[in-house]
Design a protein around this motif. Structure first.
Motif, short mmCIF file in Angstrom:
data_model
loop_
_atom_site.label_atom_id
_atom_site.label_comp_id
_atom_site.label_asym_id
_atom_site.label_seq_id
_atom_site.Cartn_x
_atom_site.Cartn_y
_atom_site.Cartn_z
N GLU A 1 35.03 -56.68 -61.15
CA GLU A 1 35.01 -55.81 -60.00
C GLU A 1 33.61 -55.91 -59.28
O GLU A 1 32.67 -55.42 -60.16
N VAL A 2 33.29 -56.25 -58.32
CA VAL A 2 31.90 -56.03 -57.64
C VAL A 2 31.27 -54.90 -57.46
O VAL A 2 32.07 -54.04 -56.94
N ASN A 3 30.00 -54.57 -58.00
CA ASN A 3 29.42 -53.28 -57.67
C ASN A 3 28.84 -53.22 -56.51
O ASN A 3 27.74 -53.80 -56.41
N THR A 4 29.33 -52.39 -55.74
CA THR A 4 28.96 -52.36 -54.22
C THR A 4 27.66 -51.19 -54.05
O THR A 4 27.13 -51.07 -53.13
N GLU A 5 27.70 -50.41 -55.07
CA GLU A 5 26.85 -49.27 -55.22
C GLU A 5 26.57 -49.05 -56.77
O GLU A 5 27.28 -49.78 -57.72
N VAL A 6 25.35 -48.25 -57.11
CA VAL A 6 24.75 -48.33 -58.59
C VAL A 6 24.97 -46.77 -58.52
O VAL A 6 24.40 -45.81 -57.82
N LEU A 7 25.24 -46.09 -59.84
CA LEU A 7 25.20 -44.91 -59.96
C LEU A 7 23.73 -44.62 -61.07
O LEU A 7 23.65 -45.31 -61.91
#
Length: 421
Positions: A189-195
């Motif tokens: 699943e592509v990471n569209t944001e970073v936490l």
């Protein structure tokens, strides 16, 4: 359609859920497997088709209409998340059926790590500072405003410490940010944001629980021990915390509040919690599924039941669950879960002789699945080369555990040398 046996649905029956269908088959159930299209083609996510009467593949968690229609013909009696990547999809499907289910309105908080922590904050529980973004400068500005010397970067939805890093300098943060953003997780699943989160400095614990009708029972709590706290998921071993220890009550009470806040009503859960220097607990993350890489018979020897046995009984004899929730638990032995780590690599020239491990008095189970012809990899978190195995030690005293632990580690390292020389 003639249907002789009740049907259970296993969503993403991998990892800790890989053998659920076989066990339910023995108990008189047929099982259907449901998975996500992004997982179906990956070698790491394969099932034994003979364990199931059917398999359905959905595009993603938002496109389940056809899946629901097909399942309605089977009248399923339960929808179960097999592992972490199935938690959200299982919730989405369960909402359409009269089965045991968790609160569907806040399903995302049981899978997305940002919403998970925000849900705790909303319910008045301790929660670390955090931000999710796809812009690096946002993290720098947030870190400055919060006056944080050290932060944690991770994907919003992943598992097994995938791309979780501690960062102190802006250079570290930038490098990790770029390695996460727009890259796939272990679940493709592509990471569209970073936490980005506040780093909680303290002792880390694992809390495994089971819930039924909104009531929670803490089964086992483990304290991680390592000699390199600057690295993620680098424990040498984890010791079982007895119910008489003060920290057990603190962790147990906090975990029950967490599970209630996250809308957990039924089933197994696996929580990672840190207690800081002021004695305040913080949730790192909570997986509403079976604990991974665990050997249930050991837990059943310690407590009479395990998450696995309770999950089976939830569909065959729920009265056992009700009684278990009322029962005070106390382990029959001291216990240590030992993480294996290879310091060398090479071609494996012979199978592992596990018999020699069982000569260690307190060793009750060892998992070291290395075969002739395989390649032994040097364990390295940075390169995503995970531990080759694990073992359980059970004894009447901590002294016996400690004595046998050193024997085990010595034998482990000798075994690696023997099988590749």
């Amino acid at each position: 359609m003639t249907q002789k046996r009740p049907v259970l649905v296993i969503v993403c029956g991998y990892s800790s859920g890989a053998f659920l269908a076989q066990e339910f088959d023995k108990l008189g159930f047929d099982c259907i497997h449901i998975t996500l299209n992004r997982l179906a083609s990956l070698k790491a996510f394969r099932i034994n088709q003979n364990d199931y009467i059917a398999e359905l593949i959905v595009e993603d968690e938002t496109k389940i209409e056809d899946c629901i229609k097909k399942l309605q013909t089977y009248h399923p009696t339960g929808i179960i998340a097999g592992c972490e990547c199935g938690v959200l999809l299982a919730d989405m499907i369960a909402a359409h059926f009269d089965v045991y289910k968790n609160e569907s309105e806040i399903s995302l908080a049981r899978r997305d790590k940002y919403y998970m922590i925000e849900q705790l904050r909303k319910q008045g529980l301790t929660a670390q500072k955090q931000i999710k973004t796809n812009i690096l400068s946002d993290i720098f500005e947030w870190q400055k405003q919060c006056q944080l010397d050290r932060i944690v970067l991770k994907p919003l939805k992943s598992a097994v410490s995938d791309n979780v890093y501690y960062c102190t300098t802006q250079r570290e943060t930038e490098a990790v940010f770029q390695s996460i953003l727009n890259e796939p997780t272990v679940y493709n699943e592509v990471n569209t944001e970073v936490l980005a989160q506040e780093f909680i400095d303290g002792t880390e614990y694992i809390v495994n629980a089971f819930s039924f009708n909104g009531k929670h029972q803490i089964i086992d709590i483990w304290q991680g021990v390592n000699n390199t706290p600057d690295l993620v998921s680098n424990d040498l071993y984890a010791d079982l915390i007895g119910q008489s220890e003060a920290v057990h009550q603190k962790l147990g009470n906090y975990t029950k509040e967490v599970l209630t806040a996250l809308g957990v009503k039924y089933g197994a859960s696996h929580s990672e919690i840190r207690i800081n220097s002021r004695g305040i607990p913080y949730l790192i993350e909570c997986g509403v599924r079976l604990s991974g890489r665990i050997y249930s018979p050991v837990l059943e020897k310690l407590y009479g039941e395990s998450q696995y046995s309770l999950l089976l009984k939830m569909y065959t004899d729920p009265n056992v669950i009700c009684e278990f929730l009322k029962r005070p638990l106390s382990p029959t032995h001291k216990a240590r879960y030992v993480y294996f780590k290879s310091n060398i690599d090479g071609l494996i020239k012979e199978d592992v002789n596990l018999a020699s491990f069982y000569q260690i008095p307190s060793l009750v189970y060892v998992d070291l699945p290395l075969k002739k012809g395989d390649w032994l990899h040097k364990t390295c978190k940075v390169k995503k080369i995970h531990r080759p195995g694990f073992a359980y030690l059970l004894a009447s005293t901590e002294e016996k555990i400690e004595r046998d632990y050193h024997k085990l580690i010595e034998l482990e390292q000798k075994t690696y040398e023997d099988i590749i020389r």
